[in-house]
Enzyme design. Structure first.
Site, PDB file in Angstrom:
ATOM      1  N   GLY A   1       0.817  -1.218   0.000  1.00 52.16           N
ATOM      2  CA  GLY A   1       0.000   0.000   0.000  1.00 52.16           C
ATOM      3  C   GLY A   1       0.842   1.255   0.000  1.00 52.16           C
ATOM      4  N   ASP A   2       1.985   1.239   0.693  1.00 50.00           N
ATOM      5  CA  ASP A   2       2.877   2.397   0.709  1.00 50.00           C
ATOM      6  C   ASP A   2       3.479   2.627  -0.671  1.00 50.00           C
ATOM      7  OD1 ASP A   2       2.369   2.621   3.454  1.00 50.00           O
ATOM      8  OD2 ASP A   2       4.022   1.257   3.933  1.00 50.00           O
TER       9      ASP A   2
END
Length: 313
Positions: free
Chosen positions: A245-246
């Site tokens: 997600g980052d």
């Protein structure tokens, strides 16, 4: 320069072993550690892509000093603000099948410490093209902390990418972040609906200019003022999904900073996310896989976005 804000920074520890056996002694094969927290992970990915990124947020105690030492070793510009409490640690236990993550809550932040950070943040904003606000809020901060930071960025003409969940996400929406990136669970919890498209419309109606929802191996759904798109990886990848997600947030922030069209932003975000799963630690990605996947990811236009939607509850 992209400014990443990590209010609940961490020292990330990763234990790797062949198999995790519950309720038994487990011998760890390797141990690695690095500065972490979502915003720091985003900055690390941006730096690997060759884009300038500066880290700010809150750190304290011996663990905080270890975080700052590792950032210096990695060459990531550090504009962190010291607090009295001890920076948290996170532990990822990864075997050949899956990863389990243990998250400490973080230090209690006092009102004077928060005011000191806000003054420092205001000082950094004029040099930023995009601000990334991501991760959990440590104890002591107001639930609308991200709203205040987003409003300050907007006042300086700086676009905001927001990656948060629960009340911290919902309370920040009136500040009109340029991009909000929930995962499927966060989207459903924030909007009260299991329908991803409807949930994304609700976030937009509540203030988000664009919503990019992540669905792990099923890719991304984007609802923007310019249209709707779906982007999926060309193949399933196995590994450590902790920083995927980052990586998406890093790609979205970079696309915003450079003015890429939405289909290209999403294509790059999916490729980078999949490549991040193949890396052993959050904030890193498999460069060879990234380049290969960039040529394979395709985006599908789903039609025009509804101009209005139902607001979040």
């Amino acid at each position: 320069m992209i400014l990443t804000v990590t209010l609940n920074a961490a020292l990330d520890l990763t234990y790797r072993l062949p198999e995790v056996r519950p309720h038994a002694s487990n011998r760890v094969r390797t141990v690695s550690g690095q500065a972490g927290g979502k915003g720091i992970n985003v900055a690390r990915v941006l730096a690997a892509l060759g884009h300038a990124a500066t880290v700010t947020g809150l750190v304290g105690g011996p663990t905080g000093r270890a975080v700052r030492a590792e950032l210096a070793e990695a060459g990531l510009p550090d504009e962190l603000v010291e607090v009295a409490g001890e920076t948290r640690r996170t532990v990822a236990v990864a075997d050949d099948r899956d990863t389990t993550v243990l998250l400490e809550p973080g230090p209690e932040i006092s009102p004077p410490e928060w005011r000191r950070f806000l003054a420092h943040y205001e000082h950094l904003l004029p040099g930023a093209s995009v601000v990334v606000l991501s991760g959990s809020l440590p104890p002591g901060l107001p639930v609308d902390a991200y709203r205040g930071l987003a409003e300050r960025a907007r006042a300086h003409g700086v676009a905001v990418v927001l990656d948060a969940d629960g009340p911290a996400l919902v309370r920040a929406l009136p500040a009109r972040p340029a991009v909000v990136k929930p995962n499927a669970h966060e989207l459903a919890a924030a909007t009260g609906t299991a329908d991803p498209a409807e949930g994304a419309e609700r976030l937009r109606a509540a203030g988000a200019e664009a919503v990019v929802a992540s669905f792990g191996p099923d890719g991304l759904l984007a609802l923007t003022s310019e249209g709707r798109w779906r982007a999926r990886p060309p193949e399933a990848v196995a590994g450590n999904p902790t920083g995927a997600g980052d990586a998406v947030v890093a790609a979205l922030a970079l696309g915003l900073a450079t003015g890429l069209p939405w289909p290209e932003r999403l294509r790059r975000a999916v490729a980078l996310s999949a490549a991040a799963v193949l890396a052993p630690q959050a904030g890193r990605f498999d460069a060879e896989a990234h380049h290969r996947l960039l040529t394979l990811v395709r985006t599908e236009e789903l039609g025009r976005t509804h101009p209005q939607g139902e607001a979040c509850p």
